[in-house]
Enzyme design. Structure first.
Site, short mmCIF file in Angstrom:
data_model
loop_
_atom_site.label_atom_id
_atom_site.label_comp_id
_atom_site.label_asym_id
_atom_site.label_seq_id
_atom_site.Cartn_x
_atom_site.Cartn_y
_atom_site.Cartn_z
N ASP A 91 34.68 34.03 27.16
CA ASP A 91 34.34 33.45 28.46
C ASP A 91 32.87 33.05 28.46
OD1 ASP A 91 33.80 32.93 31.17
OD2 ASP A 91 35.30 34.36 31.84
N GLN A 92 32.60 31.77 28.67
CA GLN A 92 31.24 31.26 28.85
C GLN A 92 30.46 31.20 27.52
OE1 GLN A 92 30.11 32.05 32.83
NE2 GLN A 92 27.94 32.16 32.39
N CYS A 122 35.39 28.93 35.42
CA CYS A 122 36.55 29.70 34.97
C CYS A 122 37.89 29.19 35.50
CB CYS A 122 36.37 31.17 35.36
SG CYS A 122 34.95 31.97 34.60
N HIS A 169 42.51 35.25 35.25
CA HIS A 169 41.87 34.62 36.41
C HIS A 169 42.82 33.65 37.11
CE1 HIS A 169 37.52 33.76 37.92
NE2 HIS A 169 38.35 34.01 38.90
N ASP A 229 36.39 29.16 27.51
CA ASP A 229 36.84 28.40 28.68
C ASP A 229 35.81 27.36 29.11
OD1 ASP A 229 35.10 30.35 29.58
OD2 ASP A 229 36.26 30.91 31.34
N HIS A 230 34.52 27.71 28.98
CA HIS A 230 33.43 26.80 29.32
C HIS A 230 32.15 27.37 28.72
CE1 HIS A 230 32.14 29.77 32.27
NE2 HIS A 230 33.40 29.81 32.70
#
Length: 496
Positions: free
Chosen positions: A16-17, A56, A107, A309-310
């Site tokens: 994540d991130q 997210c 999420h 995801d990003h």
């Protein structure tokens, strides 16, 4: 009679991130990522993998559904968004005879929605909506976070996700204050290992391992934090362009969860140590899982994808977190690792793919890999042919990508095409233009450069075409109109 070979397993590993440039093989000589480096060296690396909506919920909605953001309807961060899509990642695998398990961060909404998985073990991190005391008991973190329940069963009865005083969207960093085995990153890997031990070995499986880090809180175990804190003089500061001040980004940071601002040298160094340390920690925990996969004799019968995801702005251009149209937020890794050559015969896989690929392409690609089917009711395309030496040159693939994110005054739209990017801030009307091949860090805004006027018109026209029928009214008489009211959810354009 010889026993028929079981279908290949599929494992989707997500951080994540995590920015694209935070892997050693992607040119970062300061970070240690030996496992991801190995997966790149022995797999297929995608140089231009993006999320069109860099936060997210909207990013994961496209990943799970195969739809672009206008068809998920989620164009910003919105808790409680409807996840009733024609296809869902877990469902397409369970429908095809796979045992589908999700571990870590999903999420989705409702919080324990299975999305077609047979079982989920969840740790979504700190979710603002689930922490509100006004929420129904069934939707609170006390009922929906399996990691926290497990943690309290380890003799940490009163422990909470906020105990260290680190905000879930903060640049503040310090080491994890408990045993390393209790860290959520270790928990995800352990749950994956437990799944390998407990599954039905006669069935192929689809497994997602979704780590909540390096998303803040920036709290790697002490040895990982110290690994980088002790070499802070060698870590380069993120670059800040002159245009950051013109857009109001470059000022002394004002909040622990700031979206914009410039940190002191000390705080910047600690943030980098926390972020870098979290990534190396994940890398080692992925290797821990892969070793167990080998011991179960399933490594060579598994197709493994690694993605994020990003991204994370990480102080670059005096920005933090994500949601922006810049490479730090939107450009992310995709690695396809197939050590047993399940995808195609030996020698036919390329080592790199340069086409623009997006989250919406994962779902149709995985279905193509396991069944050869062309999935209906999706916007994405299978990038499997792009990976094959004998097919990629004959494939007609997208030349551009439309991305966006609702972010208050910083709400933005962008078109990425070839090596160029056009940006339009929809609330202020500010425009930017970058030539990424010559300026990958987006230091030089070329919007007023006459040499690029024709290319700017081309990309702007493409954005106008994308926004022409949008309910916000972004376009009137073929011109972009700034200041239109925006919401995170727009009317979904259901695909038939």
């Amino acid at each position: 009679m010889s026993e028929e070979k079981k279908a290949a397993n599929v494992i989707l590993i997500m951080a994540d991130q995590l920015r694209y440039d935070m892997i050693g093989r992607h040119g970062n000589s300061h970070i240690s990522t030996p496992t991801l480096n190995q997966m790149i060296d022995q797999g297929v690396d995608f140089n231009h993998y993006y999320t069109a909506t860099p936060s997210c919920i909207p990013a994961r909605a496209s990943l799970m559904s195969g739809l672009k953001q206008t068809n998920t309807g989620i164009v910003g961060y919105e808790e409680g968004a409807d996840w009733n899509f024609p296809n869902l990642l877990g469902q397409v695998f369970s429908d095809r005879g796979y045992y589908a398990k999700a571990i870590g961060k999903l999420h989705v909404y409702p919080p324990r929605k299975l999305c077609g998985f047979h079982h989920v073990s969840l740790h979504d991190g700190y979710l603002h909506d689930a922490r509100l005391y006004s929420k129904s008991v069934r939707e609170t973190y006390e009922r929906t976070d399996d990691y926290l329940i497990w943690l309290r069963n380890q003799g940490k009865a009163s422990m909470d996700l906020t105990d260290m005083g680190l905000d879930c969207n903060s640049w503040v960093a310090h080491p994890f204050n408990e045993e390393e085995r209790l860290h959520p990153t270790n928990w995800v890997s352990q749950e994956g290992i437990d799944f390998l031990d407990q599954r039905d070995p006669s069935l192929p499986f689809f497994l997602t391992l979704s780590y909540a880090r390096p998303h803040s809180p920036l709290d790697p175990p002490e040895r990982y934090f110290n690994q980088y804190y002790n070499q802070l003089v060698d870590l380069p500061f993120p670059k800040i362009a002159e245009w950051a001040a013109e857009l109001g980004f470059d000022h002394p940071v004002e909040k622990v969860d700031a979206l914009t601002g410039r940190l002191s040298e000390h705080d910047m160094r600690r943030m980098l140590a926390g972020y870098y340390g979290s990534i190396t920690h994940i890398d080692h925990q992925i290797n821990r899982f892969l070793m167990k996969l080998q011991e179960h004799e399933e490594l060579e019968n598994s197709i493994i994808l690694f993605i994020s995801d990003h991204g994370e702005q990480l102080g670059e251009h005096a920005l933090f977190r994500k949601g922006y149209p810049y490479q730090g937020s939107t450009h992310i890794p995709l690695i396809v690792y197939d050590p047993g050559e399940n995808i195609t015969p030996a020698g036919n896989l390329r080592t790199e793919v340069d086409a623009i690929v997006e989250h919406r392409d994962i779902l149709p690609t995985l279905v193509d890999m396991i069944s050869g089917e062309k999935l209906e009711n999706v916007d994405g395309e299978s990038f499997l042919p792009l990976m094959k030496k004998d097919e990629w040159e004959s494939i007609a693939w997208r030349k551009s990508l439309h991305g966006e994110h609702v972010l208050s005054d910083y709400s933005n739209q962008f078109i990425l095409k070839d090596s160029y990017k056009y940006i339009w801030y929809s609330q202020t009307g500010v425009e930017q233009f970058f030539h990424l091949a010559e300026d990958p860090n987006e230091m030089q805004d070329l919007i007023a450069d006459d040499d690029y006027a024709e290319k700017i018109r081309e990309l702007k026209s493409e954005l106008i075409s994308e926004l022409n029928d949008r309910p916000e009214g972004f376009v009137q008489e073929n011109e972009l109109i700034a200041g239109r009211q925006q919401v995170n959810l727009i009317n979904r354009q259901v695909k038939n």
